[in-house]
Design a protein around this motif. Structure first.
Motif, PDB file in Angstrom:
ATOM      1  N   GLN A 107       0.889  -1.164   0.000  1.00 62.72           N
ATOM      2  CA  GLN A 107       0.000   0.000   0.000  1.00 62.72           C
ATOM      3  C   GLN A 107       0.929   1.218   0.000  1.00 62.72           C
ATOM      4  OE1 GLN A 107      -3.460   0.156   0.258  1.00 62.72           O
ATOM      5  NE2 GLN A 107      -3.882  -2.017   0.511  1.00 62.72           N
ATOM      6  N   ALA A 108       0.967   1.953  -1.100  1.00 66.68           N
ATOM      7  CA  ALA A 108       1.851   3.128  -1.156  1.00 66.68           C
ATOM      8  C   ALA A 108       1.178   4.304  -0.455  1.00 66.68           C
ATOM      9  CB  ALA A 108       2.139   3.479  -2.609  1.00 66.68           C
ATOM     10  N   LYS A 109       2.008   5.138   0.209  1.00 65.86           N
ATOM     11  CA  LYS A 109       1.426   6.310   0.871  1.00 65.86           C
ATOM     12  C   LYS A 109       0.910   7.299  -0.170  1.00 65.86           C
ATOM     13  CE  LYS A 109       3.996   6.365   5.166  1.00 65.86           C
ATOM     14  NZ  LYS A 109       5.429   6.362   5.330  1.00 65.86           N
ATOM     15  N   LYS A 110       1.695   7.462  -1.253  1.00 61.95           N
ATOM     16  CA  LYS A 110       1.337   8.404  -2.329  1.00 61.95           C
ATOM     17  C   LYS A 110       1.686   7.766  -3.664  1.00 61.95           C
ATOM     18  CE  LYS A 110       1.786  12.754  -2.331  1.00 61.95           C
ATOM     19  NZ  LYS A 110       2.546  13.946  -2.654  1.00 61.95           N
ATOM     20  N   ILE A 111       1.066   8.247  -4.722  1.00 69.07           N
ATOM     21  CA  ILE A 111       1.428   7.716  -6.036  1.00 69.07           C
ATOM     22  C   ILE A 111       2.040   8.812  -6.926  1.00 69.07           C
ATOM     23  CG2 ILE A 111      -0.810   8.008  -7.237  1.00 69.07           C
ATOM     24  CD1 ILE A 111       1.496   4.908  -7.422  1.00 69.07           C
ATOM     25  N   LEU A 112       1.704  10.070  -6.659  1.00 70.44           N
ATOM     26  CA  LEU A 112       2.300  11.153  -7.450  1.00 70.44           C
ATOM     27  C   LEU A 112       3.472  11.743  -6.676  1.00 70.44           C
ATOM     28  CD1 LEU A 112      -0.937  12.991  -8.713  1.00 70.44           C
ATOM     29  CD2 LEU A 112       0.566  11.496 -10.042  1.00 70.44           C
ATOM     30  N   THR A 113       4.612  11.827  -7.348  1.00 71.28           N
ATOM     31  CA  THR A 113       5.795  12.421  -6.717  1.00 71.28           C
ATOM     32  C   THR A 113       6.118  13.715  -7.452  1.00 71.28           C
ATOM     33  OG1 THR A 113       6.620  10.195  -6.316  1.00 71.28           O
ATOM     34  CG2 THR A 113       8.220  11.999  -6.111  1.00 71.28           C
ATOM     35  N   GLU A 114       6.303  14.768  -6.686  1.00 68.32           N
ATOM     36  CA  GLU A 114       6.599  16.056  -7.321  1.00 68.32           C
ATOM     37  C   GLU A 114       7.832  15.945  -8.222  1.00 68.32           C
ATOM     38  OE1 GLU A 114       6.799  20.067  -5.223  1.00 68.32           O
ATOM     39  OE2 GLU A 114       5.058  19.043  -4.353  1.00 68.32           O
ATOM     40  N   ALA A 115       7.745  16.522  -9.400  1.00 63.68           N
ATOM     41  CA  ALA A 115       8.836  16.387 -10.363  1.00 63.68           C
ATOM     42  C   ALA A 115      10.044  17.201  -9.938  1.00 63.68           C
ATOM     43  CB  ALA A 115       8.354  16.855 -11.743  1.00 63.68           C
ATOM     44  N   LYS A 116      11.209  16.582 -10.075  1.00 66.04           N
ATOM     45  CA  LYS A 116      12.441  17.335  -9.868  1.00 66.04           C
ATOM     46  C   LYS A 116      13.500  16.784 -10.831  1.00 66.04           C
ATOM     47  CE  LYS A 116      13.588  14.758  -5.644  1.00 66.04           C
ATOM     48  NZ  LYS A 116      12.505  13.948  -5.235  1.00 66.04           N
ATOM     49  N   GLY A 117      14.680  17.400 -10.783  1.00 62.63           N
ATOM     50  CA  GLY A 117      15.759  16.960 -11.676  1.00 62.63           C
ATOM     51  C   GLY A 117      15.362  17.159 -13.121  1.00 62.63           C
ATOM     52  N   SER A 124       6.019  12.704 -11.262  1.00 62.84           N
ATOM     53  CA  SER A 124       6.306  11.375 -11.815  1.00 62.84           C
ATOM     54  C   SER A 124       5.356  10.388 -11.139  1.00 62.84           C
ATOM     55  CB  SER A 124       7.765  10.979 -11.574  1.00 62.84           C
ATOM     56  OG  SER A 124       8.030  10.948 -10.198  1.00 62.84           O
ATOM     57  N   LEU A 125       5.126   9.289 -11.809  1.00 60.91           N
ATOM     58  CA  LEU A 125       4.200   8.281 -11.277  1.00 60.91           C
ATOM     59  C   LEU A 125       4.789   6.897 -11.547  1.00 60.91           C
ATOM     60  CD1 LEU A 125       0.336   8.160 -11.980  1.00 60.91           C
ATOM     61  CD2 LEU A 125       1.741   6.188 -11.518  1.00 60.91           C
ATOM     62  N   ASN A 126       5.076   6.173 -10.476  1.00 61.11           N
ATOM     63  CA  ASN A 126       5.657   4.834 -10.607  1.00 61.11           C
ATOM     64  C   ASN A 126       4.687   3.797 -10.014  1.00 61.11           C
ATOM     65  OD1 ASN A 126       8.528   5.320 -11.629  1.00 61.11           O
ATOM     66  ND2 ASN A 126       8.384   6.758  -9.930  1.00 61.11           N
ATOM     67  N   PRO A 127       3.986   3.045 -10.856  1.00 60.23           N
ATOM     68  CA  PRO A 127       3.024   2.060 -10.339  1.00 60.23           C
ATOM     69  C   PRO A 127       3.706   0.905  -9.611  1.00 60.23           C
ATOM     70  CG  PRO A 127       2.710   2.464 -12.706  1.00 60.23           C
ATOM     71  CD  PRO A 127       3.990   3.088 -12.322  1.00 60.23           C
ATOM     72  N   TYR A 128       4.994   0.704  -9.904  1.00 57.56           N
ATOM     73  CA  TYR A 128       5.782  -0.358  -9.271  1.00 57.56           C
ATOM     74  C   TYR A 128       7.046   0.248  -8.685  1.00 57.56           C
ATOM     75  CZ  TYR A 128       2.913  -3.468 -12.182  1.00 57.56           C
ATOM     76  OH  TYR A 128       1.860  -4.123 -12.772  1.00 57.56           O
ATOM     77  N   SER A 129       7.659  -0.450  -7.732  1.00 52.26           N
ATOM     78  CA  SER A 129       9.042  -0.180  -7.344  1.00 52.26           C
ATOM     79  C   SER A 129       9.823  -1.411  -7.743  1.00 52.26           C
ATOM     80  CB  SER A 129       9.176   0.012  -5.836  1.00 52.26           C
ATOM     81  OG  SER A 129       8.589   1.209  -5.459  1.00 52.26           O
ATOM     82  N   GLY A 130      11.052  -1.186  -8.235  1.00 50.71           N
ATOM     83  CA  GLY A 130      11.829  -2.289  -8.778  1.00 50.71           C
ATOM     84  C   GLY A 130      11.522  -2.431 -10.259  1.00 50.71           C
ATOM     85  N   CYS A 131      12.246  -3.307 -10.943  1.00 49.51           N
ATOM     86  CA  CYS A 131      11.994  -3.470 -12.387  1.00 49.51           C
ATOM     87  C   CYS A 131      12.572  -4.790 -12.871  1.00 49.51           C
ATOM     88  CB  CYS A 131      12.619  -2.314 -13.166  1.00 49.51           C
ATOM     89  SG  CYS A 131      12.221  -2.369 -14.919  1.00 49.51           S
ATOM     90  N   ALA A 132      11.716  -5.575 -13.522  1.00 44.61           N
ATOM     91  CA  ALA A 132      12.132  -6.899 -13.999  1.00 44.61           C
ATOM     92  C   ALA A 132      13.088  -6.808 -15.190  1.00 44.61           C
ATOM     93  CB  ALA A 132      10.895  -7.706 -14.398  1.00 44.61           C
TER      94      ALA A 132
END
Ligand code: SF4
Length: 276
Positions: A7-17, A26-34
């Motif tokens: 259960q993620a606390k948030k799904i939208l992360t303020e853009a930086k860099g 930015s929006l990452n539906p997953y953490s990690g990557c196959a």
């Protein structure tokens, strides 16, 4: 592959860099990557460095992604804030498990109800074509761009740098299908890997935008992360050193300008946000 439902606390992360050129989140539906690309700069970020499990061997599924999106967009809208989303910056939204998990699809369903102002889907997976119905629906309500990473047109080079990622031909086929469906498309040549002289011709008529970035200027640390990942050595060991130089983006842009108009080509972070 170690997978966890979270259960993620948030799904939208303020853009930086590199994303703050116009993206708001930015929006990452997953953490990690196959896909575990060897050059992936996320390997050098805290999320992986302190993980203890190798990059590519773990995946967190944010099962409340759609619900979070709905709530967070509502709050942003109440404040009259623009919502320009980059999906995804630290994973691929079309992980192989997405076929069953439908986390990205559920986000698109939610977006079709409460659209952002702009959505860039950044992937290297042909699975994105599964969601053409929703992307087409979204296109009627907001700006959408499907950006397919195509770092090279050479399968042998892809195998060397990203052996677990989908093949280049499959990505090209998907991009063509999306373009033919009337969705704006982009080839993200990022990071630039050695390619054949015919590469721009393969993309002609299939993409509306070209975006170029490199291991030297596009890893978020002016090449230091790529160095720590052993990229210069990998290029050298395979006789590809002439492709690993600081100004390769200038040369690649110049070459692509023979085939594409200036306003269709953007380079690195200053131009990451597309001209709509
Ligand atoms: S697909 Fe993207 S996030 Fe995944 S390993 Fe490759 S570069 Fe990293």
């Amino acid at each position: 592959m170690e997978t966890n439902q979270i259960q993620a606390k948030k799904i939208l992360t303020e853009a930086k860099g590199y994303l703050d050129s116009g993206f708001t989140h930015s929006l990452n539906p997953y953490s990690g990557c196959a896909f575990a690309c060897l050059y992936c700069y996320v390997r050098e970020m805290p999320i992986q460095r302190f993980k203890g499990t190798p990059w590519g061997d773990w995946l967190d599924l944010k099962i409340n992604a759609a619900e979070n999106y709905r709530n967070e967009v509502l709050k942003l809208r109440k404040k009259n804030k623009p919502v320009n989303i980059f999906m995804s910056s630290a994973t691929d939204p079309y992980q192989p498990i997405e076929r069953k998990a439908n986390i990205t699809r559920s986000l698109l369903e939610e977006m079709a109800e409460d659209p952002p102002d702009f959505l860039q889907i950044q992937t290297r997976s042909p699975l994105v074509t599964r969601d053409l119905d929703l992307i087409t629906e979204l296109k009627e309500k907001c700006h959408v761009l499907v950006s397919m990473t195509i770092e090279t047109d050479r399968e042998d080079i892809k195998q060397l740098f990203a052996p677990y990622a989908p093949g280049i031909k499959l990505r090209m086929k998907a991009l063509k299908e999306i373009h033919e469906a009337g969705i704006p498309t982009q080839a993200s040549i990022s990071p630039v890997l050695p390619f054949t002289p015919d590469f721009p011709k393969l993309l002609e008529g299939v993409v509306d935008h070209i975006w170029i970035d490199t291991l030297s200027i596009g890893d978020g640390s002016m090449g230091k992360r790529s160095e720590r990942l052993g990229m210069p050595k990998l290029f050298e060991e395979n006789g590809l050193s002439r492709w690993y130089c600081h100004d390769i983006h200038v040369r690649v842009e110049k070459y692509f300008l023979k085939y594409f108009p200036r306003d269709k080509i953007r380079v690195s972070k200053q131009e990451a946000f597309p001209k709509l």
